[in-house]
Design an enzyme around this catalytic site. Structure first.
Site, PDB file in Angstrom:
ATOM      1  CG  ASP A   6      -1.741   1.237   1.411  1.00 18.42           C
ATOM      2  OD1 ASP A   6      -2.418   1.603   0.438  1.00 18.42           O
ATOM      3  OD2 ASP A   6      -1.722   1.870   2.488  1.00 18.42           O
ATOM      4  CB  SER A   7       0.211   4.806  -0.524  1.00 12.75           C
ATOM      5  OG  SER A   7      -0.863   4.926   0.395  1.00 12.75           O
ATOM      6  CE1 TYR A  38       2.326   4.884  -3.683  1.00 11.35           C
ATOM      7  CE2 TYR A  38       0.740   3.120  -3.990  1.00 11.35           C
ATOM      8  CZ  TYR A  38       2.033   3.531  -3.772  1.00 11.35           C
ATOM      9  OH  TYR A  38       3.023   2.590  -3.658  1.00 11.35           O
ATOM     10  N   GLY A  39      -3.024   8.885  -3.516  1.00 17.94           N
ATOM     11  CA  GLY A  39      -4.335   9.336  -3.998  1.00 17.94           C
ATOM     12  C   GLY A  39      -4.381  10.745  -4.531  1.00 17.94           C
ATOM     13  CB  CYS A  69      -3.333   0.552  -2.306  1.00 16.31           C
ATOM     14  SG  CYS A  69      -3.411   2.288  -2.749  1.00 16.31           S
ATOM     15  CB  THR A  71      -5.037   4.983  -5.008  1.00 10.75           C
ATOM     16  OG1 THR A  71      -5.912   5.549  -4.034  1.00 10.75           O
ATOM     17  CG2 THR A  71      -4.601   6.044  -5.995  1.00 10.75           C
ATOM     18  CD  GLU A 148       0.594   6.161   5.969  1.00  5.69           C
ATOM     19  OE1 GLU A 148       1.702   5.940   6.486  1.00  5.69           O
ATOM     20  OE2 GLU A 148      -0.111   5.263   5.474  1.00  5.69           O
ATOM     21  CB  CYS A 180      -9.286   4.916   0.741  1.00  2.00           C
ATOM     22  SG  CYS A 180      -7.604   5.240   1.336  1.00  2.00           S
ATOM     23  CB  THR A 181      -6.710  -0.037   2.286  1.00  3.38           C
ATOM     24  OG1 THR A 181      -5.572   0.680   1.773  1.00  3.38           O
ATOM     25  CG2 THR A 181      -7.256  -0.955   1.212  1.00  3.38           C
ATOM     26  CG  HIS A 182      -4.678   5.005   4.476  1.00  3.00           C
ATOM     27  ND1 HIS A 182      -4.239   4.553   3.263  1.00  3.00           N
ATOM     28  CD2 HIS A 182      -3.564   5.353   5.179  1.00  3.00           C
ATOM     29  CE1 HIS A 182      -2.911   4.623   3.222  1.00  3.00           C
ATOM     30  NE2 HIS A 182      -2.484   5.102   4.367  1.00  3.00           N
TER      31      HIS A 182
HETATM   32  N1  DGL Z   1      -4.724   3.312   0.870  1.00  2.00           N
HETATM   33  C1  DGL Z   1      -4.876   3.855  -0.433  1.00  2.00           C
HETATM   34  C2  DGL Z   1      -6.186   3.450  -1.081  1.00  2.00           C
HETATM   35  O1  DGL Z   1      -6.722   2.438  -0.724  1.00  2.00           O
HETATM   36  C3  DGL Z   1      -4.660   5.274  -0.732  1.00  2.00           C
HETATM   37  C4  DGL Z   1      -4.246   6.284   0.192  1.00  2.00           C
HETATM   38  C5  DGL Z   1      -3.320   7.205  -0.545  1.00  2.00           C
HETATM   39  O2  DGL Z   1      -2.183   6.822  -0.706  1.00  2.00           O
HETATM   40  O3  DGL Z   1      -3.760   8.278  -0.963  1.00  2.00           O
HETATM   41  O4  DGL Z   1      -6.664   4.105  -1.962  1.00  2.00           O
END
Ligand code: DGL
Length: 269
Positions: A6-7, A38-39, A69, A71, A148, A180-182
């Site tokens: 993931d990012s 990443y997003g 992730c 994204t 994060e 989004c996995t966060h």
């Molecule tokens: N965890 C990532 C997702 O599922 C993205 C968060 C990011 O890096 O912007 O989209």
């Protein structure tokens, strides 16, 4: 061995159920924190980056890869599969299908990154599974960065989450997709704001089951010794502290370099 990335630490929300379901497998998780989030980058930039990350995991011995992730999946799943035809990839797709099936009012909210909403994958999921449902999409800049930084609650986080959840409630959604996995790490705040009548859909368990299905086809290639390694680009100690806080795992995080140093996130997408 199974590679997962993931990012940053968002993919832990997927790694946890994967680890529960696949007790024996050897897992290598890469938090690409030095290059995330990443997003807020372009889909092309994410695709190029994710190619390097996948190559790193394969060189480290991964026989299958979980793109934990949304994204990265939206940007790169197709090209990853084309570049590495021998490696099975399991990715994330916004859980619009189960949400559409669950929504009594036929009104679904989706929370995800701007890049995910710009992807063809999101458009195709809505077209295939939610043509008769109102889908209200809200990009949530700053949420992944807050996770994060370990900012998961408190008045500031409540305000940040409310900014996107309250408008969904104004649209009378009864189901909210965490795209989004966060975001599962913000679920307690989301739930508090949305109230008990709104269903929150996180695809992590379903993805973990898919990982288990694919892994069982690979047999011993996914490993047998239950090792879990975690690597990070960027601040490895910060990742270790968050892993402990979010999962209870006390693991030394290896600091790694993947590809060239990062460029800045552009201020205008
Ligand atoms: N965890 C990532 C997702 O599922 C993205 C968060 C990011 O890096 O912007 O989209």
């Amino acid at each position: 061995m199974i590679g997962v990335f993931d990012s940053g630490i968002g993919g832990l929300s997927v790694l946890m159920p994967v680890r529960r379901l696949l007790g024996d497998a050897d897992l290598l998780y890469l938090a690409d924190r030095g290059w995330g989030p990443y997003g807020e980058r372009s889909l092309d930039d994410v695709r190029a980056r994710v190619d390097l990350v996948a190559a790193h995991l394969i060189a480290a011995g991964a026989r299958m890869i979980v793109v934990a992730c949304h994204t990265a999946s939206a940007a790169a799943l197709a090209s990853l599969r084309a570049h590495h035809p021998d490696v099975p990839f399991v990715g994330m797709e916004p859980a619009v299908k189960p949400a559409a099936a669950a929504s009594r009012r036929r009104r679904v909210g989706v929370l995800a990154t701007e890049a995910t909403f710009q992807s063809e994958l999101f458009a195709s999921v809505v077209e295939r599974f939610a043509s008769d449902v109102a889908v209200i999409a809200r990009a949530c800049p700053g949420w992944a960065a807050a996770v994060e930084e370990g900012r998961l609650d408190g008045p500031e986080v409540e305000a940040m989450v409310g900014e996107h959840v309250i408008p969904l409630l104004a649209h009378r959604v009864d189901t909210i997709v965490l795209g989004c996995t966060h975001y599962p790490f913000l679920a307690p705040v989301i739930r508090r704001i949305a109230g008990p009548d709104v269903e929150i859909v996180d695809p992590a368990d379903a993805v973990a089951r898919q990982v288990a299905r694919v892994a069982s086809g690979l047999g011993a290639d996914t490993g047998r010794s239950r090792t879990l390694r975690i690597q990070a680009t960027g601040d490895a100690d910060g990742v270790a502290a968050l892993v402990d806080r979010l999962t209870g795992w006390q693991i030394q995080v290896e600091s790694v370099r993947v590809g060239p140093p990062l460029g800045p996130v552009p201020s205008e997408p």
